[in-house]
Design an enzyme around this catalytic site. Structure first.
Site, mmCIF file in Angstrom:
data_model
loop_
_atom_site.group_PDB
_atom_site.id
_atom_site.type_symbol
_atom_site.label_atom_id
_atom_site.label_comp_id
_atom_site.label_asym_id
_atom_site.label_seq_id
_atom_site.Cartn_x
_atom_site.Cartn_y
_atom_site.Cartn_z
ATOM 1 N N GLU A 1 33.790 -50.030 -15.621
ATOM 2 C CA GLU A 1 34.921 -49.100 -15.611
ATOM 3 C C GLU A 1 34.490 -47.780 -16.245
ATOM 4 O O GLU A 1 33.860 -47.795 -17.289
ATOM 5 C CB GLU A 1 36.107 -49.687 -16.402
ATOM 6 C CG GLU A 1 37.351 -48.846 -16.214
ATOM 7 C CD GLU A 1 38.575 -49.424 -16.957
ATOM 8 O OE1 GLU A 1 38.454 -50.475 -17.601
ATOM 9 O OE2 GLU A 1 39.623 -48.787 -16.861
ATOM 10 N N ALA B 1 36.016 -52.213 -26.170
ATOM 11 C CA ALA B 1 35.779 -53.456 -25.453
ATOM 12 C C ALA B 1 36.134 -53.266 -23.991
ATOM 13 O O ALA B 1 36.671 -52.226 -23.613
ATOM 14 C CB ALA B 1 36.628 -54.576 -26.039
ATOM 15 N N MET B 2 35.839 -54.299 -23.179
ATOM 16 C CA MET B 2 36.107 -54.186 -21.750
ATOM 17 C C MET B 2 36.610 -55.518 -21.199
ATOM 18 O O MET B 2 36.024 -56.562 -21.438
ATOM 19 C CB MET B 2 34.823 -53.739 -21.026
ATOM 20 C CG MET B 2 34.972 -53.625 -19.525
ATOM 21 S SD MET B 2 36.183 -52.347 -19.068
ATOM 22 C CE MET B 2 36.819 -53.060 -17.556
ATOM 23 N N GLU B 3 37.684 -55.430 -20.427
ATOM 24 C CA GLU B 3 38.446 -56.613 -20.011
ATOM 25 C C GLU B 3 37.931 -57.295 -18.741
ATOM 26 O O GLU B 3 38.719 -57.921 -18.031
ATOM 27 C CB GLU B 3 39.908 -56.202 -19.797
ATOM 28 C CG GLU B 3 40.184 -55.307 -18.558
ATOM 29 C CD GLU B 3 40.213 -53.812 -18.835
ATOM 30 O OE1 GLU B 3 39.588 -53.380 -19.821
ATOM 31 O OE2 GLU B 3 40.843 -53.075 -18.062
ATOM 32 N N ASN B 4 36.631 -57.205 -18.419
ATOM 33 C CA ASN B 4 36.106 -57.852 -17.209
ATOM 34 C C ASN B 4 36.684 -59.255 -17.040
ATOM 35 O O ASN B 4 36.784 -60.015 -17.984
ATOM 36 C CB ASN B 4 34.590 -57.962 -17.315
ATOM 37 C CG ASN B 4 33.966 -56.712 -17.860
ATOM 38 O OD1 ASN B 4 34.114 -55.647 -17.291
ATOM 39 N ND2 ASN B 4 33.306 -56.820 -19.000
ATOM 40 N N HIS C 1 44.458 -57.069 -26.800
ATOM 41 C CA HIS C 1 44.545 -56.048 -25.750
ATOM 42 C C HIS C 1 43.745 -56.475 -24.510
ATOM 43 O O HIS C 1 44.266 -56.485 -23.386
ATOM 44 C CB HIS C 1 44.023 -54.713 -26.299
ATOM 45 C CG HIS C 1 44.038 -53.589 -25.319
ATOM 46 N ND1 HIS C 1 45.031 -52.640 -25.289
ATOM 47 C CD2 HIS C 1 43.181 -53.251 -24.327
ATOM 48 C CE1 HIS C 1 44.782 -51.773 -24.326
ATOM 49 N NE2 HIS C 1 43.658 -52.123 -23.717
ATOM 50 N N GLU C 2 42.504 -56.856 -24.722
ATOM 51 C CA GLU C 2 41.669 -57.224 -23.559
ATOM 52 C C GLU C 2 42.218 -58.485 -22.903
ATOM 53 O O GLU C 2 42.210 -58.615 -21.686
ATOM 54 C CB GLU C 2 40.204 -57.410 -23.968
ATOM 55 C CG GLU C 2 39.574 -56.240 -24.727
ATOM 56 C CD GLU C 2 39.777 -54.870 -24.094
ATOM 57 O OE1 GLU C 2 39.938 -54.803 -22.859
ATOM 58 O OE2 GLU C 2 39.787 -53.862 -24.827
ATOM 59 N N HIS D 1 45.159 -57.701 -20.728
ATOM 60 C CA HIS D 1 44.768 -57.063 -19.464
ATOM 61 C C HIS D 1 44.641 -58.084 -18.327
ATOM 62 O O HIS D 1 44.715 -57.715 -17.160
ATOM 63 C CB HIS D 1 43.417 -56.352 -19.612
ATOM 64 C CG HIS D 1 43.519 -54.898 -19.981
ATOM 65 N ND1 HIS D 1 44.417 -54.046 -19.397
ATOM 66 C CD2 HIS D 1 42.789 -54.144 -20.856
ATOM 67 C CE1 HIS D 1 44.247 -52.820 -19.905
ATOM 68 N NE2 HIS D 1 43.277 -52.856 -20.797
#
Ligand code: B3K
Ligand code: ZN
Length: 860
Positions: free
Chosen positions: A115, A256-259, A291-292, A295
């Protein structure tokens, strides 16, 4: 440089129901083989995005294909059959990737960040969120160095290969946009847990961390379990795969990233223990983990049609994580912090050349729009809906949103429409919050008629022009209000304890029946992200601080008191205090310090001055020197005036075994604020107490509390304690970030030479965003004395760092340039300095698109 516009959206002319990817990870070069099943809706050429890829082969339905062209950004295939299978082989060089977007190396591992538009750096693909595909991913790598090979979904196959290599195949049953793709390869310790969903699905939870860090992931695991339960309880949303993985990496551009099924986290938002993490770190871990996770529904199951809709998932998910944090900790303290972010950072963005609505209309580099406006103001907009529709109405709207749009890529309008339809409400006017940028200013005039027992309110709104939009229209602004009598008891307004006035026009008058009110408590709960003008006496403000049942309002009342005094002092006596001017503040603080207030966190907040950065946002132009003098002068003045009371409060809070829980957090917060005030009042006298706290601390919050108390009050003590800190922590870079930040934030004459020296520190690295943010970011954002130095040395120093950082990591440089963009508030001399530095940046031969978008906006 290309501007993309929201209104130019065109749906794709094809679909790609399936993609299968094979990654051959090897030293230096990675080979990616991708097979796309394509269904075209017309005869136009198929244009795939791709950046910095080495094209090795193209096949269509098994035979080499010649009818294509490639440029820097695209692969264009012509004359394709309507349905076909396209195989593309590419090569990439993850070791050289310092921008940390696409496939890169962090420490000894491989990981990805896609992203917003990083997938095009991995393979040729329509890199846009409205193309949803089902992914099958095979990863091959050396088995000893990369025992863990991870991707999204479920692991469906694994096996051995020649030459000590192995492979793993993953399949994700949910269709997803490519920005949610992830791959990780490395050698990790794994903390395992589990979770049973309310419908009985068993989920494996796995935290992948650097070897030796297992115990530090316990809190994150528990946070995840709490978040999973909470989303079921509050929104009826369950997790949908058999495994949920979180990987902690050291090199990461953001939090962070919600993959899907495979979150990648900045290690600092996963790992914690009492010795090395502060209360704030714990809070952030819990909230970002949540949060992640949230998502998975708001973002992954229902995603964005295009990137202009980013707030659809981010504003909503921030709102959800805020609700969660409020339920897990102190709701009042949470709200106070959220309002601070808006007033300090979002108002600054609105006043800057980067001003944009929560749903932007024009974007050059998408990564530049992961902003406090899209995220935090976006969450405030959702919160206003929540306030107007009520808890049950909001939930109905969410249910409708999911039942309509599960599995789709949708728009902000779709979201608001679901809310409107579920509640039979017309939200047309409300939607303007999505298209209009800027901070509304609301003024309230009050008048009370004792005979009729009527309260008359005249409320008006006005949104000043922003750099992106000249004309503004009225918004629907919910203003929550209540009243207090002289004893501090609530006075009913129209027989209600509190009301939400929905302001819709430029000017509106209200008549409310009530008994004589002593003080009005307006904008309760920070019910809208606005600037409020409402004049109140010091006595009324203190009254609200003491008696309001709304924690935010209590703190806000005191902030208003401090702000008004500081602004007046800056404007009327160029920042010099005389004893009269501060008296009402001293008195108010004395009352609070002597009160039997039980919420110690709120008490600490009520006793703290607004930051310089918040003060900057109060007026259109600022006399930096006078304002800084006013704030600097007030601190010791207040500290000295009530010295014995700070000491008494400090001594009343004993050290306990560390636990991260609200009561302890609150007590530490107050204790450390008192220590700071003691040092502000008399550094010689309290140096011992400060040192003792440092040495006896059994947790990082108290350690940092001591360091912060010494930071700007005693150079010798600060240096001594900082040396001890370095000795203890030099092996732990994430902990050393706190040390770098303390150095960079210090108010001292030789600040620039000190932070120059620190760049040669063994632990420092230009390639690690956490290090760079700690040192350069802290200076730019939180060292006003350094940044605004009269001779322009601070802003020059910042510019030089940006030039260097931009060559390594444009996302980081584009974020750290922020303080340079807010020049219009400054005096003429500084505006010239700022401009000069911006021009220097603009003249760089290899400026990144990220940085250049911002620099050119600021220069226009
Ligand atoms: N969605 C990511 C942010 C991606 C930022 C890209 N530059 C993290 C989050 O908001 O949850
Ligand atoms: Zn997010």
């Amino acid at each position: 440089i290309q501007v993309k516009r929201r209104l130019d959206y065109q749906p794709p002319a094809f679909s790609i129901p399936k993609i299968s990817l094979t990654f051959e990870l090897a030293d230096q070069v990675t080979t990616v083989r991708s097979t796309l099943s394509v269904e075209k809706f017309d005869d136009s050429p198929l244009i795939l995005d791709g950046t910095d890829l080495e094209l090795a082969a193209i096949m269509v339905d098994g035979t080499p294909w010649q009818d294509y062209s490639v440029d820097e950004q695209h692969l264009t295939l012509r004359q394709l059959p309507r349905r076909c299978e396209i195989a593309v082989h590419t090569r990439l060089y993850p070791e050289k990737n310092t921008a940390l977007e696409g496939l890169y190396q962090s420490g000894g591992s491989y990981c990805t960040q896609c992203e917003a538009e990083g997938f095009r750096r991995i393979t040729y693909f329509p890199d846009r969120p409205d193309v949803l595909a089902s992914y099958t991913v095979r990863i091959e790598a050396d088995k000893t160095r990369y025992p863990n090979l991870l991707s999204n979904g479920n692991c469906v196959e694994r096996g051995e290969l020649e030459e000590g290599r192995h492979y793993v195949v993953w399949h994700d049953p949910f269709n997803k946009p490519c920005y949610l793709f992830a791959l990780v390869a490395g050698q990790f310790d794994v903390l395992r847990g589990n979770y049973t969903t309310s419908s009985g699905r068993e989920v494996q939870l796995e935290f992948y961390v650097d070897e030796g860090n297992l115990h530090k992931a316990e809190f994150a695991l528990q946070s995840l379990q709490r978040a999973m339960r909470w989303d079921e309880d509050v929104y009826g949303l369950e997790y949908d795969l058999d495994v949920y993985m979180v990987v902690a990496v050291d090199f990461f551009n953001m939090g962070a990233m919600e993959n899907k099924g495979l979150n990648v986290f900045n290690a600092k938002y996963v790992l914690a223990d009492a010795d090395s993490a502060t209360d704030t770190d714990y809070f952030n871990i819990e909230s970002i983990i949540a949060h992640e996770y949230f998502h998975n529904w708001t973002g992954n199951r229902v995603t964005c049609r295009d990137w202009f809709q980013l707030s659809l998932k981010e504003g909503l998910t921030v709102f959800r994580d805020q609700q969660f944090s409020a339920d897990m900790s102190s709701p009042a303290l949470c709200r106070v912090q959220q309002a601070k972010v808006i007033r300090e950072q979002q108002f600054a963005e609105d006043a800057s050349p980067m001003a944009h609505p929560i749903r932007p209309d024009e974007v050059i580099e998408m990564n530049n729009f992961y902003t406090v406006t899209v995220y935090d103001k976006g969450a405030e907009v959702i919160r206003m809906l929540f306030k107007m529709l009520g808890k049950d109405g909001f939930r109905k709207g969410m249910d409708k949103y999911f039942s309509r749009h599960d599995g789709q890529a949708v728009t902000c309008d779709d979201f608001v429409q679901a809310m409107a339809d579920a509640n039979h409400r017309d939200l047309t006017l409300f939607k303007r919050w999505y298209s209009q940028s800027g901070t509304p200013q609301v003024s309230i005039e009050q008048r009370y008629d004792p005979e009729r027992k009527k309260l008359y309110l005249d409320i008006s709104q006005h949104t000043p022009a922003t750099m992106d939009q000249a004309s503004k229209r009225p918004l629907l602004i919910p203003i929550e209000i209540s009243a207090l009598d002289e004893e501090g008891h609530p006075v009913l307004l129209d027989s209600r304890k509190s009301l939400v006035l929905e302001l819709e026009q430029k000017q509106q008058s209200y008549v409310l029946s009530c008994e004589q009110p002593f003080a009005l408590n307006v904008l309760r709960d920070f019910s809208a992200p606005i600037k409020l003008r409402f004049s109140q006496t010091a006595q009324q403000r203190l009254h609200i601080a003491l008696y309001s049942d709304d924690g935010f309002s209590r703190v806000d009342a005191m902030q208003g008191l401090y702000q008004e005094a500081m602004i007046r002092c800056a404007n009327e006596s160029s920042g010099q205090w005389d004893s009269n001017r501060a008296q009402s503040l001293i008195d108010a603080q004395r009352v609070l310090l002597n009160s039997d207030e039980t919420d110690l966190a709120l008490l600490a907040e009520m006793l703290s001055l607004p930051s310089f950065e918040t003060l900057m946002q109060l007026e259109e132009r600022i006399d930096v020197d006078a304002l800084m003098r006013a704030r600097d002068g007030l601190e010791p003045l207040l500290a000295c005036a009530n010295e014995p009371l700070w000491l008494r409060r400090f001594e009343s809070i004993p050290q306990t075994d560390y636990q991260y829980e609200p009561l302890q957090v609150a007590a530490r917060k107050l204790k450390n604020h008192c220590l700071l005030q003691m040092m502000n009042a008399n550094p010689q006298q309290y140096a011992e107490a400060c040192k003792a706290q440092y040495q006896q601390a059994n947790n990082m919050t108290d350690t940092l509390g001591a360091l912060k108390a010494a930071q700007n009050t005693s150079e010798t003590l600060f240096d001594e304690l900082m040396q001890q800190f370095e000795q203890r922590w030099h092996h732990a870079p994430t902990v050393m970030d706190k040390w770098f930040a303390l150095h960079a934030g210090a108010k001292r004459k030789d600040i620039l030479s000190r932070i120059d020296l620190l760049q040669d520190h063994a632990v420092f690295s230009w390639k690690n965003p956490n290090r760079v943010r700690a040192l350069v970011g802290t200076f730019g954002f939180y060292n006003p004395h350094g940044l605004y130095a009269e001779d322009g040395s601070g802003v020059r120093w910042l510019t030089e760092q940006l030039i260097q950082i931009d060559k390594i990591n444009p996302q980081v440089s584009a974020r750290l340039v922020t303080p340079l963009l807010s020049l219009t508030k400054l005096d003429d001399k500084r505006q010239l300095q700022w401009r000069h530095e911006l021009m220097r940046l603009a003249d760089q031969p290899t400026l990144s698109v990220d940085l250049s978008e911002k620099v050119h906006k600021a220069l226009n």
